[in-house]
Design a protein around this motif. Structure first.
Motif, PDB file in Angstrom:
ATOM      1  N   ASP A  39      -2.411  25.482  24.216  1.00 52.59           N
ATOM      2  CA  ASP A  39      -2.292  24.879  22.883  1.00 52.59           C
ATOM      3  C   ASP A  39      -3.661  24.700  22.240  1.00 52.59           C
ATOM      4  N   VAL A  40      -4.644  24.285  23.033  1.00 51.72           N
ATOM      5  CA  VAL A  40      -6.012  24.111  22.521  1.00 51.72           C
ATOM      6  C   VAL A  40      -6.568  25.458  22.076  1.00 51.72           C
ATOM      7  N   ASP A  41      -6.363  26.503  22.900  1.00 52.06           N
ATOM      8  CA  ASP A  41      -6.852  27.835  22.543  1.00 52.06           C
ATOM      9  C   ASP A  41      -6.187  28.353  21.272  1.00 52.06           C
ATOM     10  N   ALA A  42      -4.886  28.121  21.130  1.00 45.99           N
ATOM     11  CA  ALA A  42      -4.168  28.583  19.942  1.00 45.99           C
ATOM     12  C   ALA A  42      -4.684  27.865  18.690  1.00 45.99           C
ATOM     13  N   ALA A  43      -4.927  26.563  18.791  1.00 43.64           N
ATOM     14  CA  ALA A  43      -5.446  25.811  17.647  1.00 43.64           C
ATOM     15  C   ALA A  43      -6.843  26.288  17.282  1.00 43.64           C
ATOM     16  N   PHE A  44      -7.684  26.571  18.295  1.00 45.70           N
ATOM     17  CA  PHE A  44      -9.035  27.070  18.049  1.00 45.70           C
ATOM     18  C   PHE A  44      -8.988  28.440  17.382  1.00 45.70           C
ATOM     19  N   LYS A  45      -8.119  29.316  17.888  1.00 46.36           N
ATOM     20  CA  LYS A  45      -7.999  30.658  17.328  1.00 46.36           C
ATOM     21  C   LYS A  45      -7.528  30.596  15.873  1.00 46.36           C
ATOM     22  N   GLU A  46      -6.601  29.702  15.576  1.00 47.66           N
ATOM     23  CA  GLU A  46      -6.115  29.538  14.199  1.00 47.66           C
ATOM     24  C   GLU A  46      -7.228  29.043  13.284  1.00 47.66           C
ATOM     25  N   THR A  47      -8.025  28.109  13.770  1.00 43.96           N
ATOM     26  CA  THR A  47      -9.142  27.574  12.983  1.00 43.96           C
ATOM     27  C   THR A  47     -10.185  28.655  12.710  1.00 43.96           C
ATOM     28  N   VAL A  48     -10.517  29.434  13.731  1.00 46.59           N
ATOM     29  CA  VAL A  48     -11.503  30.507  13.562  1.00 46.59           C
ATOM     30  C   VAL A  48     -10.972  31.558  12.591  1.00 46.59           C
ATOM     31  N   THR A  49      -9.701  31.888  12.701  1.00 46.57           N
ATOM     32  CA  THR A  49      -9.107  32.882  11.800  1.00 46.57           C
ATOM     33  C   THR A  49      -9.160  32.405  10.355  1.00 46.57           C
ATOM     34  N   ARG A  50      -8.860  31.139  10.125  1.00 47.23           N
ATOM     35  CA  ARG A  50      -8.934  30.592   8.764  1.00 47.23           C
ATOM     36  C   ARG A  50     -10.353  30.598   8.242  1.00 47.23           C
ATOM     37  N   ALA A  51     -11.336  30.349   9.130  1.00 49.75           N
ATOM     38  CA  ALA A  51     -12.733  30.307   8.697  1.00 49.75           C
ATOM     39  C   ALA A  51     -13.264  31.699   8.374  1.00 49.75           C
ATOM     40  N   ILE A  52     -12.768  32.708   9.045  1.00 53.07           N
ATOM     41  CA  ILE A  52     -13.280  34.066   8.857  1.00 53.07           C
ATOM     42  C   ILE A  52     -12.652  34.746   7.645  1.00 53.07           C
ATOM     43  N   THR A  53     -11.385  34.481   7.379  1.00 50.90           N
ATOM     44  CA  THR A  53     -10.712  35.179   6.282  1.00 50.90           C
ATOM     45  C   THR A  53     -11.341  34.810   4.943  1.00 50.90           C
ATOM     46  N   LYS A  54     -11.465  35.829   4.093  1.00 48.55           N
ATOM     47  CA  LYS A  54     -12.060  35.610   2.771  1.00 48.55           C
ATOM     48  C   LYS A  54     -11.004  35.059   1.835  1.00 48.55           C
ATOM     49  N   VAL A  55     -11.443  34.117   1.022  1.00 47.19           N
ATOM     50  CA  VAL A  55     -10.555  33.538   0.026  1.00 47.19           C
ATOM     51  C   VAL A  55     -10.746  34.321  -1.264  1.00 47.19           C
ATOM     52  N   VAL A  56      -9.681  34.884  -1.758  1.00 47.78           N
ATOM     53  CA  VAL A  56      -9.748  35.658  -2.994  1.00 47.78           C
ATOM     54  C   VAL A  56      -9.431  34.726  -4.153  1.00 47.78           C
ATOM     55  N   LYS A  57     -10.433  34.557  -5.006  1.00 48.20           N
ATOM     56  CA  LYS A  57     -10.250  33.708  -6.180  1.00 48.20           C
ATOM     57  C   LYS A  57     -10.076  34.591  -7.397  1.00 48.20           C
ATOM     58  N   LYS A  58      -9.053  34.323  -8.148  1.00 46.43           N
ATOM     59  CA  LYS A  58      -8.844  35.047  -9.385  1.00 46.43           C
ATOM     60  C   LYS A  58      -9.433  34.199 -10.506  1.00 46.43           C
ATOM     61  N   GLU A  59     -10.503  34.731 -11.076  1.00 45.56           N
ATOM     62  CA  GLU A  59     -11.190  33.981 -12.120  1.00 45.56           C
ATOM     63  C   GLU A  59     -10.515  34.220 -13.463  1.00 45.56           C
ATOM     64  N   ILE A  60     -10.152  33.157 -14.087  1.00 41.26           N
ATOM     65  CA  ILE A  60      -9.546  33.215 -15.408  1.00 41.26           C
ATOM     66  C   ILE A  60     -10.596  32.718 -16.394  1.00 41.26           C
TER      67      ILE A  60
END
Length: 138
Positions: A39-60
């Motif tokens: 469970d600890v490893d899964a939570a860590f992996k999820e956190t790392v995945t969220r930190a690495i993924t780029k957030v695409v912002k659509k500028e209006i």
């Protein structure tokens, strides 16, 4: 209170342990709630995945409001007014021109320029006052 201490006047709650007593048991039992390593490893992996993924912002592009347009107009108007006043001050200061070798001729030319300048100021003030007077009467 100073900067950076906002909310520091409240004490954080201390960690607590809960115990349960089963029916028929003599003593309260404290259960260990340590999570499984998976469970600890899964939570860590999820956190790392969220930190690495780029957030695409659509500028209006923001459209300026009426208030913004009015502020921009006033700013430009005052800037132009200041620049024209500076130009007028420079023109008035440089009216005398370069001095010649004859100081008497320079003095006569300067008096003529001053007379013309004050005449223009006098008639312009008269014209503006007349316009105001007519505007009040209408």
């Amino acid at each position: 209170m100073s900067w950076g201490t906002k909310g520091s006047d409240k004490a954080d709650p201390l960690p607590s342990v809960s115990s349960t007593k089963s029916k028929g048991a003599e003593h309260a039992v404290v259960e260990d709630q340590t999570p499984e390593q998976a469970d600890v490893d899964a939570a860590f992996k999820e956190t790392v995945t969220r930190a690495i993924t780029k957030v695409v912002k659509k500028e209006i592009p923001e459209k300026p409001t009426t208030d913004d347009q009015n502020k921009t107009f006033r700013t430009r108007l005052v800037s132009i007014w200041m620049l024209t006043n500076a130009g007028l001050a420079i023109a008035i200061e440089s009216m005398t021109g370069m001095p010649s070798k004859d100081p008497t001729a320079d003095e006569v030319a300067l008096q003529k320029k001053q007379s013309t300048y004050f005449g223009v100021i006098l008639y312009a003030t008269f014209a503006l006052s007349l316009i105001r007077f007519i505007g009040v009467r209408v």
